[in-house]
Design an enzyme around this catalytic site. Structure first.
Site, PDB file in Angstrom:
ATOM      1  N   CYS A  31      10.509 -37.849 -12.202  1.00  0.00           N
ATOM      2  CA  CYS A  31       9.162 -38.387 -12.351  1.00  0.00           C
ATOM      3  C   CYS A  31       8.412 -38.492 -11.026  1.00  0.00           C
ATOM      4  O   CYS A  31       7.336 -39.047 -10.962  1.00  0.00           O
ATOM      5  CB  CYS A  31       9.183 -39.728 -13.076  1.00  0.00           C
ATOM      6  SG  CYS A  31      10.078 -40.997 -12.177  1.00  0.00           S
TER       7      CYS A  31
ATOM      8  N   MET B  38      -5.613  -6.922   8.156  1.00  0.00           N
ATOM      9  CA  MET B  38      -5.054  -5.940   9.068  1.00  0.00           C
ATOM     10  C   MET B  38      -6.018  -4.755   9.072  1.00  0.00           C
ATOM     11  O   MET B  38      -6.635  -4.438   8.078  1.00  0.00           O
ATOM     12  CB  MET B  38      -3.686  -5.468   8.568  1.00  0.00           C
ATOM     13  CG  MET B  38      -2.776  -6.587   8.116  1.00  0.00           C
ATOM     14  SD  MET B  38      -2.152  -7.571   9.468  1.00  0.00           S
ATOM     15  CE  MET B  38      -1.145  -6.371  10.275  1.00  0.00           C
TER      16      MET B  38
ATOM     17  N   SER C 178      16.323 -40.901 -14.393  1.00  0.00           N
ATOM     18  CA  SER C 178      15.083 -40.230 -14.003  1.00  0.00           C
ATOM     19  C   SER C 178      15.025 -40.209 -12.477  1.00  0.00           C
ATOM     20  O   SER C 178      15.065 -41.267 -11.837  1.00  0.00           O
ATOM     21  CB  SER C 178      13.882 -40.968 -14.580  1.00  0.00           C
ATOM     22  OG  SER C 178      12.696 -40.410 -14.054  1.00  0.00           O
TER      23      SER C 178
ATOM     24  N   ARG D 251      -3.445  -1.542  -6.391  1.00  0.00           N
ATOM     25  CA  ARG D 251      -2.607  -2.746  -6.340  1.00  0.00           C
ATOM     26  C   ARG D 251      -3.022  -3.635  -7.500  1.00  0.00           C
ATOM     27  O   ARG D 251      -4.106  -3.468  -8.053  1.00  0.00           O
ATOM     28  CB  ARG D 251      -2.800  -3.490  -5.018  1.00  0.00           C
ATOM     29  CG  ARG D 251      -4.221  -3.951  -4.816  1.00  0.00           C
ATOM     30  CD  ARG D 251      -4.427  -4.611  -3.480  1.00  0.00           C
ATOM     31  NE  ARG D 251      -5.845  -4.640  -3.168  1.00  0.00           N
ATOM     32  CZ  ARG D 251      -6.350  -4.664  -1.942  1.00  0.00           C
ATOM     33  NH1 ARG D 251      -5.543  -4.627  -0.910  1.00  0.00           N
ATOM     34  NH2 ARG D 251      -7.633  -4.709  -1.744  1.00  0.00           N
TER      35      ARG D 251
ATOM     36  N   GLY E 245      -8.392  -7.570   4.197  1.00  0.00           N
ATOM     37  CA  GLY E 245      -9.193  -7.662   5.408  1.00  0.00           C
ATOM     38  C   GLY E 245      -8.472  -8.203   6.627  1.00  0.00           C
ATOM     39  O   GLY E 245      -9.069  -8.393   7.666  1.00  0.00           O
TER      40      GLY E 245
ATOM     41  N   LYS F 199       0.837  -1.195   0.000  1.00  0.00           N
ATOM     42  CA  LYS F 199       0.000   0.000   0.000  1.00  0.00           C
ATOM     43  C   LYS F 199       0.874   1.247   0.000  1.00  0.00           C
ATOM     44  O   LYS F 199       0.660   2.165  -0.798  1.00  0.00           O
ATOM     45  CB  LYS F 199      -0.898  -0.026   1.244  1.00  0.00           C
ATOM     46  CG  LYS F 199      -2.113   0.849   1.150  1.00  0.00           C
ATOM     47  CD  LYS F 199      -2.945   0.759   2.436  1.00  0.00           C
ATOM     48  CE  LYS F 199      -3.719  -0.545   2.520  1.00  0.00           C
ATOM     49  NZ  LYS F 199      -4.330  -0.739   3.859  1.00  0.00           N
TER      50      LYS F 199
ATOM     51  N   TYR G   6      13.741 -32.649 -18.491  1.00  0.00           N
ATOM     52  CA  TYR G   6      12.283 -32.672 -18.447  1.00  0.00           C
ATOM     53  C   TYR G   6      11.775 -32.920 -17.033  1.00  0.00           C
ATOM     54  O   TYR G   6      12.517 -33.376 -16.168  1.00  0.00           O
ATOM     55  CB  TYR G   6      11.724 -33.742 -19.386  1.00  0.00           C
ATOM     56  CG  TYR G   6      11.966 -35.167 -18.948  1.00  0.00           C
ATOM     57  CD1 TYR G   6      11.066 -35.822 -18.106  1.00  0.00           C
ATOM     58  CD2 TYR G   6      13.097 -35.870 -19.365  1.00  0.00           C
ATOM     59  CE1 TYR G   6      11.297 -37.121 -17.691  1.00  0.00           C
ATOM     60  CE2 TYR G   6      13.330 -37.171 -18.951  1.00  0.00           C
ATOM     61  CZ  TYR G   6      12.426 -37.795 -18.108  1.00  0.00           C
ATOM     62  OH  TYR G   6      12.655 -39.077 -17.690  1.00  0.00           O
TER      63      TYR G   6
ATOM     64  N   ARG H  18      -3.160   3.241   8.488  1.00  0.00           N
ATOM     65  CA  ARG H  18      -3.483   2.101   7.632  1.00  0.00           C
ATOM     66  C   ARG H  18      -2.330   1.111   7.599  1.00  0.00           C
ATOM     67  O   ARG H  18      -1.183   1.500   7.474  1.00  0.00           O
ATOM     68  CB  ARG H  18      -3.754   2.586   6.201  1.00  0.00           C
ATOM     69  CG  ARG H  18      -4.541   3.860   6.122  1.00  0.00           C
ATOM     70  CD  ARG H  18      -4.587   4.409   4.707  1.00  0.00           C
ATOM     71  NE  ARG H  18      -5.222   3.486   3.786  1.00  0.00           N
ATOM     72  CZ  ARG H  18      -5.226   3.666   2.467  1.00  0.00           C
ATOM     73  NH1 ARG H  18      -4.606   4.717   1.924  1.00  0.00           N
ATOM     74  NH2 ARG H  18      -5.833   2.802   1.691  1.00  0.00           N
TER      75      ARG H  18
ATOM     76  N   HIS I 283     -15.576  -8.645   1.326  1.00  0.00           N
ATOM     77  CA  HIS I 283     -14.421  -9.440   1.754  1.00  0.00           C
ATOM     78  C   HIS I 283     -14.526 -10.883   1.262  1.00  0.00           C
ATOM     79  O   HIS I 283     -13.569 -11.448   0.739  1.00  0.00           O
ATOM     80  CB  HIS I 283     -14.333  -9.373   3.278  1.00  0.00           C
ATOM     81  CG  HIS I 283     -13.443 -10.406   3.878  1.00  0.00           C
ATOM     82  ND1 HIS I 283     -13.925 -11.605   4.349  1.00  0.00           N
ATOM     83  CD2 HIS I 283     -12.109 -10.438   4.042  1.00  0.00           C
ATOM     84  CE1 HIS I 283     -12.917 -12.314   4.793  1.00  0.00           C
ATOM     85  NE2 HIS I 283     -11.798 -11.631   4.621  1.00  0.00           N
TER      86      HIS I 283
HETATM   87  P1  ADP Z   1      -7.692  -2.240   3.645  1.00  0.00           P
HETATM   88  O1  ADP Z   1      -6.297  -2.684   3.541  1.00  0.00           O
HETATM   89  O2  ADP Z   1      -8.505  -3.082   4.542  1.00  0.00           O
HETATM   90  O3  ADP Z   1      -8.297  -2.001   2.309  1.00  0.00           O
HETATM   91  P2  ADP Z   1      -7.317   0.596   3.855  1.00  0.00           P
HETATM   92  O4  ADP Z   1      -6.142   1.114   4.591  1.00  0.00           O
HETATM   93  O5  ADP Z   1      -7.215   0.620   2.408  1.00  0.00           O
HETATM   94  O6  ADP Z   1      -7.655  -0.848   4.399  1.00  0.00           O
HETATM   95  O7  ADP Z   1      -8.552   1.415   4.347  1.00  0.00           O
HETATM   96  C1  ADP Z   1      -9.846   1.038   4.062  1.00  0.00           C
HETATM   97  C2  ADP Z   1     -10.594   2.195   3.503  1.00  0.00           C
HETATM   98  O8  ADP Z   1     -10.533   3.295   4.375  1.00  0.00           O
HETATM   99  C3  ADP Z   1     -10.059   2.716   2.196  1.00  0.00           C
HETATM  100  O9  ADP Z   1     -10.541   2.015   1.130  1.00  0.00           O
HETATM  101  C4  ADP Z   1     -10.592   4.118   2.183  1.00  0.00           C
HETATM  102  O10 ADP Z   1     -11.871   4.149   1.667  1.00  0.00           O
HETATM  103  C5  ADP Z   1     -10.609   4.483   3.637  1.00  0.00           C
HETATM  104  N1  ADP Z   1      -9.438   5.339   3.887  1.00  0.00           N
HETATM  105  C6  ADP Z   1      -8.186   4.981   4.198  1.00  0.00           C
HETATM  106  N2  ADP Z   1      -7.393   6.053   4.306  1.00  0.00           N
HETATM  107  C7  ADP Z   1      -8.155   7.119   4.039  1.00  0.00           C
HETATM  108  C8  ADP Z   1      -7.908   8.524   3.962  1.00  0.00           C
HETATM  109  N3  ADP Z   1      -6.704   9.025   4.162  1.00  0.00           N
HETATM  110  N4  ADP Z   1      -8.930   9.310   3.666  1.00  0.00           N
HETATM  111  C9  ADP Z   1     -10.157   8.798   3.433  1.00  0.00           C
HETATM  112  N5  ADP Z   1     -10.454   7.515   3.487  1.00  0.00           N
HETATM  113  C10 ADP Z   1      -9.462   6.669   3.779  1.00  0.00           C
HETATM  114 MG    MG Z   2      -7.711  -0.788   1.044  1.00  0.00          MG
HETATM  115 MG    MG Z   3      -9.756  -3.316   6.228  1.00  0.00          MG
END
Ligand code: ADP
Ligand code: MG
Ligand code: MG
Length: 933
Positions: free
Chosen positions: A890, A156, A823, A388, A154, A74, A911, A145, A508
């Site tokens: 094999c 972390m 083999s 990503r 989902g 990220k 192979y 984040r 999720h």
């Molecule tokens: P995950 O890894 O679970 O997707 P994120 O860190 O991407 O978690 O956060 C989930 C959501 O929170 C993002 O998709 C976004 O919509 C919201 N979010 C995260 N950072 C910001 C920010 N700086 N401003 C507004 N919304 C945010």
């Molecule tokens: Mg995200």
């Molecule tokens: Mg999340």
């Protein structure tokens, strides 16, 4: 407590769990991690970099996606998006090294040196944003984040709107003139902070919220007015009190705790389970991104969404996503309100849509891959929050790889790396036979969102545990839930497919299911689950209901979203269209051959269809087990007289000959490597309790039953796997080998008479000494000569050996003098090198893996350091004697992608050979290996 698990991840990461806490020495590192993860040894010697923090946003340049091992996916991508000019809210990334430091040495405390970096970086963000963290007039809010180098959906948790308290909320309200938004952000923060950082169950907050909504008669969160939101805030604060936890008013304390919680979450149960299932282990930890908030909850010109640049199910080149007006991030994924399809953004906010669409194109061009994007719109302005490479299903992976090449985005070598072995595996799985038939159509009882493609047929399970238990017994299961939560990952993984009553295409459940190739149907509102009663009630279109119980069979069509309340037939896949095109590129690029292990003409034909260019292993004993043959084999083993032996051999010969003939025909023009009889003979004998068989056999052999039982008992060995098997049997009972060789050569000559190009490679098993090989090779050649003489014609054939006993590997130079090919029988070689009985490893391998004694099951992925060493030296010594020596493998490892890479790139084999259905995967692995050379 999460941190109690710290030691486990540390063991996995190769760091010591018992280091005494000490301040961090910020030493310069020798190198910045590049696009591949550092090796374990490298990591042990590395310490923290000089700079534990990297800024991004507001056009910040310099970092790139290559830094993801340090910045997490990220963080690296936020930096990259901002450096290519997309609008990213400014922030900074605390590196994965900080996480390791936090987890290993600080026992839940944030090291002071990291904190001082944080405050310094925060100043930069404040000046970029023109506001101040914790200010009572012009406050800055932050998101905290997590993000590891490998995406873990989902797993972390993120905290939004951090920096809120009773004063800040008023300041924000005054500054924006939008009290509803300010209080909405506050209640969101209280919930997320309470849940993620202080581990108060989310449900306690949700319950309060639901009560207030119910009292007011609201359905959706955004109906809440300022006063309602204030009530929610008070109620949420009460939740803290009830849990005897203090909500920190001090914004710096909030930040410190949130950063710690994200780092600590790395060792949470869910994260550990996910890494275990996904086999992710060479990571330092998660990075933390601290970013200024942008707000999607500022009214009707604001919103938030998630979007794939192409359809992750079928690969179509059109945006695939959802958004919500007047909402914040988690709302879309959590399914709190029903999101709108992305296409509707075009009418709702045309300018934003155009800019967004343009951004998706820029990102695809930039990354050369389909992107999974998160974005927020604040009062008509678009912000990119994440990108990503998107997870995708098998069909989509192949179509996109082909399209990307045709669009000039990537070349063929890159394309073969866009498809994972799991993707092919999915495509090669069966699908419902005839979805146009009336039987199929009539079976459909309901439908939901087609969230992940494929056919799933299995017993209904309502809980994670149920799936895990049943699937361990080999029972196919379908997990049926209201919605899946990250706690369900083990069950999702073990299931054939997933059905949920709630959640959208980007929920999720959908994302995880697609990643693992599990068929999934989401958001099916026609089903009602009563977990306590163990029932699933389906309301059909006509209003009638079907009640199903736990354990009933259900079928899901993940391509269409159709649900059938019964077991529906499936049929095998076909290689055509994009897949066919893709596989031609695979074959162009790969540098080693892929053969198949096949014992029957049918298997051989299947192998050819899957692209095998020969057979690397025919297990001749498998031909002996059929009912009409086994009696003859038993007579052969137990016979006391030459006449009885001869009779049995004469009876077996035609079977062998016709089987081989069929295989040669199926493999016309390709080598067929036939292993002479290998297993311990007693495997063919009946149990001494098996009255009926004993009766029949005793009359066939003119023996009494007690005599027969004696014979059977005397054939038993203490350790059959190390007993009379392989060439040892051939040396003591040469007449069996003569019969087999006669069958092979006669079959080859017959096939050649029919215009088939038969290429027999005869292989001697379990050789440890060159003398064993010589004895058997002489017998093979003499027998072949005899047949040639009888038939008045000859054919080409080779005599080679299995390398599966360490002694053979160590004396490869001697054996190479005599043998036409090698083999590797990698199963036995692994068994004998480790001294682990392949059939008994179940008792300790799981514990070994948990304790990090073994990282992989060596019977699945070749043990590079030990067995691999033997393989490499065998190849080197063998080729020194005979430079052109054909050498393959094999054992089961021939179909394991990581092992294939070792065989192709490090060992230099000619192979690999694997089961017919794994052949396409091995071809792909071979091509991917060639691009990594
Ligand atoms: P995950 O890894 O679970 O997707 P994120 O860190 O991407 O978690 O956060 C989930 C959501 O929170 C993002 O998709 C976004 O919509 C919201 N979010 C995260 N950072 C910001 C920010 N700086 N401003 C507004 N919304 C945010
Ligand atoms: Mg995200
Ligand atoms: Mg999340």
């Amino acid at each position: 407590m999460r941190l109690n698990l710290a030691f486990l991840a540390l063991a996995l990461a190769g760091a010591s769990a018992f280091t005494v806490p000490q301040p961090i020495a910020f030493r310069a590192r020798s190198a910045v991690y590049s696009s591949s993860p550092p090796s374990i040894d490298q990591r042990i010697t590395e310490t923290l970099s000089e700079v534990p923090c990297f800024p991004f946003g507001a056009g910040e340049k310099g970092r790139s996606a290559d830094d993801k091992w340090l910045l997490g996916g990220k963080g690296a991508n936020l930096a990259e998006m901002s450096s290519i000019g997309l609008s990213v809210p400014p922030g900074f990334t605390l590196t994965t090294e900080c996480c390791r430091e936090y987890c290993s040495n600080w026992n839940g405390e944030l090291p002071p040196s990291i904190w001082s970096e944080v405050t310094a970086q925060l100043k930069v963000v404040e000046s970029k944003m023109g506001c101040e963290f914790g200010s009572d007039t012009n406050p800055l809010l932050l998101s905290v984040r997590s993000g590891a180098a490998i995406s873990m959906p989902g797993m972390m948790d993120t905290v939004l709107n951090l920096g809120m308290n009773d004063v800040v909320v008023e300041a924000l309200s005054a500054k924006t003139g939008n009290a509803r938004f300010a209080w909405d952000s506050y209640r969101r923060f209280l919930e997320m902070f309470g849940n993620v950082v202080l581990e108060i169950p989310r449900s306690e907050f949700e319950e309060e919220l639901d009560n207030i909504k119910f009292e007011r008669g609201y359905f959706e969160d955004n109906e809440l007015q300022v006063d309602d939101l204030k009530t929610v805030v008070s109620a949420f604060k009460e939740v803290y009190v009830k849990n005897k936890l203090a909500f920190p008013d001090d914004v710096n304390e909030q930040l410190r705790l949130a950063i710690g919680a994200v780092f600590g979450g790395w060792n949470g149960d869910r994260a550990i389970k996910y890494r275990e299932v996904e086999n992710i282990r060479n990571l330092l930890g998660t990075a933390v991104n601290v970013q200024s908030m942008v707000f999607g909850n500022m009214g009707l010109t604001s919103g938030t969404g998630v979007c794939f640049t192409r359809d992750p199910n079928n690969g179509k080149n059109e945006l695939f996503g959802e958004f919500l007006i007047d909402a914040q991030g988690e709302d879309v994924v959590a399914g709190i309100r029903t999101p709108q399809p992305i296409s509707e953004l075009e009418t709702a906010m045309p300018e934003v849509y155009q800019e967004f669409k343009k951004n998706t194109e820029i990102l695809e061009q930039h990354y050369g891959d389909m992107q999974d994007i998160e974005f927020t719109i604040q009062e008509g302005k678009l912000f990119m929050l994440q990108t990503r490479n998107g997870k995708r299903g098998g069909e989509a992976a192949v179509k996109m790889a082909v399209d990307f090449v045709e669009e000039g985005l990537i070349d063929k070598k890159e394309a073969v790396n866009k498809v994972l072995p799991e993707h092919l595996d999915q495509l090669l799985h069966p699908s419902f036979s005839d979805t146009e038939s009336d039987t199929y159509k009539n079976a459909v009882v309901a439908s939901g969102l087609p969230a992940s493609p494929g056919a799933a047929v299995g017993e209904i399970c309502f809980t994670n545990e149920d799936v895990v238990q049943k699937s361990e017994k080999g029972i196919p299961c379908v997990l049926v839930r209201d919605e899946t939560s990250p706690d369900d990952v083990a069950g999702m993984y073990a299931s054939e497919g997933i059905l949920t009553a709630r959640g959208g295409m980007t929920s999720h459940a959908a994302v995880v299911a697609r990643g693992w190739g599990r068929p999934c149907i989401c958001g099916c509102s026609d089903i009602k689950i009563d977990e306590a009663a163990g029932t699933l009630t389906i309301t059909k279109e006509d209003g009638s209901t079907v009640v199903m119980k736990s354990g009933d069979f259900i079928s899901l069509n993940g391509n269409t979203g159709e649900i059938m309340a019964e077991k529906i037939g499936v049929s095998p896949p076909a290689m055509k269209g994009d897949l066919e095109q893709f596989m031609t590129w695979v074959d162009e690029i790969k540098e080693i051959d892929v053969l198949a292990n096949a014992d029957t003409p049918d298997d051989a034909a299947e192998a050819r269809k899957n692209g095998a260019v020969g057979i690397g292993l025919v297990r001749t004993e498998h031909m002996f087990f059929e009912p009409e043959r086994i009696g003859q084999v038993r007579q052969l083993i137990l016979s006391k007289t030459e006449a009885q032996t001869k009779e049995a051999l004469d009876n077996l010969l035609p079977y062998q000959r016709s089987d081989f003939e069929g295989i040669f025909k199926a493999m016309d023009g390709y080598p067929v490597t036939i292993r002479l009889l290998d297993p311990p003979l007693h495997e063919f004998l009946p149990g001494v309790e098996d009255e009926e068989v004993l009766q029949k056999l005793s009359s066939q052999m003119s023996m009494t039953v007690p005599e027969l039982v004696e014979e059977i008992k005397s054939a038993a060995e203490v350790n059959p796997m190390l007993g009379l098997r392989g060439c040892r049997l051939g040396i003591t009972r040469p007449e069996i080998i003569e019969m087999q060789v006669r069958g092979i050569i006669e079959a080859a000559l017959n096939a050649i008479d029919d215009g088939v190009d038969a290429i027999p490679d005869i292989m001697i098993p379990l050789v440890g000494k060159v003398q064993e090989f010589k004895d058997q090779a002489k017998l093979v050649r003499a027998t072949a000569d005899r047949v040639f003489e009888e038939r008045g014609k000859t054919c080409k054939y080779r005599v080679g050996t299995m390398i599966e006993i360490p002694r053979a590997a160590l004396t490869a130079h001697e054996i190479a003098e005599e043998a036409d090919f090698f083999s590797f029988g990698s199963n036995d070689l692994t068994q004998m090198t480790f001294g682990y009985s392949r059939d008994d490893v179940g008792t300790f391998i799981p514990e070994y893996k948990r304790k990090g004694i073994l990282l992989d099951d060596p019977f699945v992925t070749v043990d590079v350091e030990g067995v691999g060493q033997l393989i490499k030296s065998t190849v080197k010594n063998g080729r020194e004697v005979k430079p052109e020596l054909k050498i393959g493998v094999c054992g089961e490892h021939g179909g394991d992608p990581r092992s294939v890479e070792f065989f192709a790139n490090d060992a230099g084999l000619s192979y690999v050979s694997c089961s017919p259905f794994r052949v396409p995967i091995a071809r792909l692995a071979a091509a991917q290996s060639a691009t990594k050379k």
